[in-house]
Design an enzyme around this catalytic site. Structure first.
Site, mmCIF file in Angstrom:
data_model
loop_
_atom_site.group_PDB
_atom_site.id
_atom_site.type_symbol
_atom_site.label_atom_id
_atom_site.label_comp_id
_atom_site.label_asym_id
_atom_site.label_seq_id
_atom_site.Cartn_x
_atom_site.Cartn_y
_atom_site.Cartn_z
ATOM 1 C CE LYS A 1 -19.516 7.992 -0.235
ATOM 2 N NZ LYS A 1 -18.113 8.283 0.200
ATOM 3 C CB SER B 1 -5.286 -11.742 0.758
ATOM 4 O OG SER B 1 -6.175 -10.788 0.191
ATOM 5 C CG LEU C 1 -19.324 -0.258 3.540
ATOM 6 C CD1 LEU C 1 -19.133 1.079 4.250
ATOM 7 C CD2 LEU C 1 -20.730 -0.785 3.775
ATOM 8 C CE1 TYR D 1 -3.135 -2.912 0.122
ATOM 9 C CE2 TYR D 1 -3.590 -2.448 2.419
ATOM 10 C CZ TYR D 1 -3.816 -3.195 1.288
ATOM 11 O OH TYR D 1 -4.739 -4.223 1.313
#
Length: 324
Positions: free
Chosen positions: A216, A151, A208, A54
């Site tokens: 939104k 992962s 989400l 990251y």
């Protein structure tokens, strides 16, 4: 806050975790990032997830510095290894060399003596699986890592890893970190059943759908200027969701949430956590209010009629209705 065991291990993680993909060390200022991390800790979140890749280690630095003021035993720190960290031929993958070197680098960036959960960020087809598993096992023996996971591995890859670990008497994997939300549910068919059988808990990311399941983004309307979709550094993943079919179904889900008296984001998190195979849902947050709002999802009970209504909407998206 509520806590669940991570797979068959004795480790307990908060049902809501805080991640740092596309946020800390990338698109959110350091002070703002630190405030979100502190708010999460104050809310009882003990599971913090990051990765060496990251922003080339920047997220690990931000997370480590923010958690420095808390007792090390009070939180569960997770990071990952696999993606490229340099230009050399051994600067990526799951070879013993790359795993050992990157674990040491992550420990230094995080400013800790051990990593609670060390995860293989993807599967490496170029490295023998036994080599990878033995390297992870050695890190646990050395005390640098307490638990190991993967992962976005397939059911077959996880099964192979479990069998090799048993055959070679290596410590078992305890977790898998896949994408999982109302819109992306591929793990329900094979990955979840295999992991439940073999004792791996799911610490799911993007519950989400990169903000799509907050409501939104509206069909026929421009994206909010302050959203991730408007940021060139973070919009590549989000844009894959931004089509009329998905947004029309999301509006139906938002109507269901309003009828239940909750926010869509809270309903989406409650839906993910309804599955017993999920140990934690990893949220991303750029504001403290988002952390507080998401944690309230743990108070939501979804009645069966509402769950049936949700599943009908989801079946319109991907044609698969779960058995729960």
């Amino acid at each position: 806050m509520k806590y669940r065991k991570l797979g068959n291990s004795g480790l307990k993680v908060s049902e809501i975790g805080l991640g740092s993909w596309l946020t800390y060390g990338t698109a959110v200022e350091k002070d703002q990032s630190t405030a979100c991390i502190h708010k999460a800790y104050e809310q009882g979140i003990n599971f913090f997830d990051t990765a060496n890749a990251y922003n080339k280690g920047a997220a690990e630095v931000v997370l480590g510095e923010a958690l420095k003021e808390y007792p090390r035993s009070s939180y569960v720190l997770a990071t990952k290894v696999y993606f490229s960290m340099g230009k050399g031929p051994n600067d990526r993958g799951l070879s013993r060399k790359h795993i050992i070197e990157q674990c040491d680098a992550s420990l230094k960036r995080l400013g800790v003596e051990y990593i609670d959960l060390y995860q293989c960020h993807r599967y490496d087809t170029e490295t023998p699986l036994e080599e990878t598993l033995r390297a992870l096992d050695d890190l646990v023996s050395q005390g640098k890592v307490l638990y190991t996971g993967v992962s976005e591995w397939s059911a077959a890859q996880i099964t192979d890893a479990v069998h090799i670990a048993k055959e070679k008497n290596l410590r078992p994997l305890v977790s898998n970190q896949p994408i999982y939300n109302m819109l992306v549910r591929y793990i329900e068919k094979e990955v979840l059943p295999v992991c439940e059988r073999e004792g791996l808990g799911q610490v799911v990311f993007s519950p989400l759908a990169q903000g799509i399941l907050t409501g939104k983004y509206k069909q026929g309307q421009p994206v909010p200027s302050s959203s991730r979709a408007a940021n060139d550094r973070t919009n590549s993943v989000i844009n894959s969701y931004l089509n009329d079919e998905v947004l029309s179904r999301v509006q139906k889900l938002e109507n269901i949430a309003q009828n239940l008296g909750v926010k869509l984001s809270q309903l989406a998190l409650a839906w993910v956590l309804k599955h017993p195979g999920v140990s934690s849902a990893i949220i991303g947050a750029s504001r403290q209010e988002q952390v507080e709002e998401n944690v309230k999802a743990l108070e939501i009970e979804i009645p069966q009629p509402v769950l049936d209504e949700i599943n009908l909407v989801l079946a319109e998206i991907n044609g698969f209705v779960p058995n729960w």
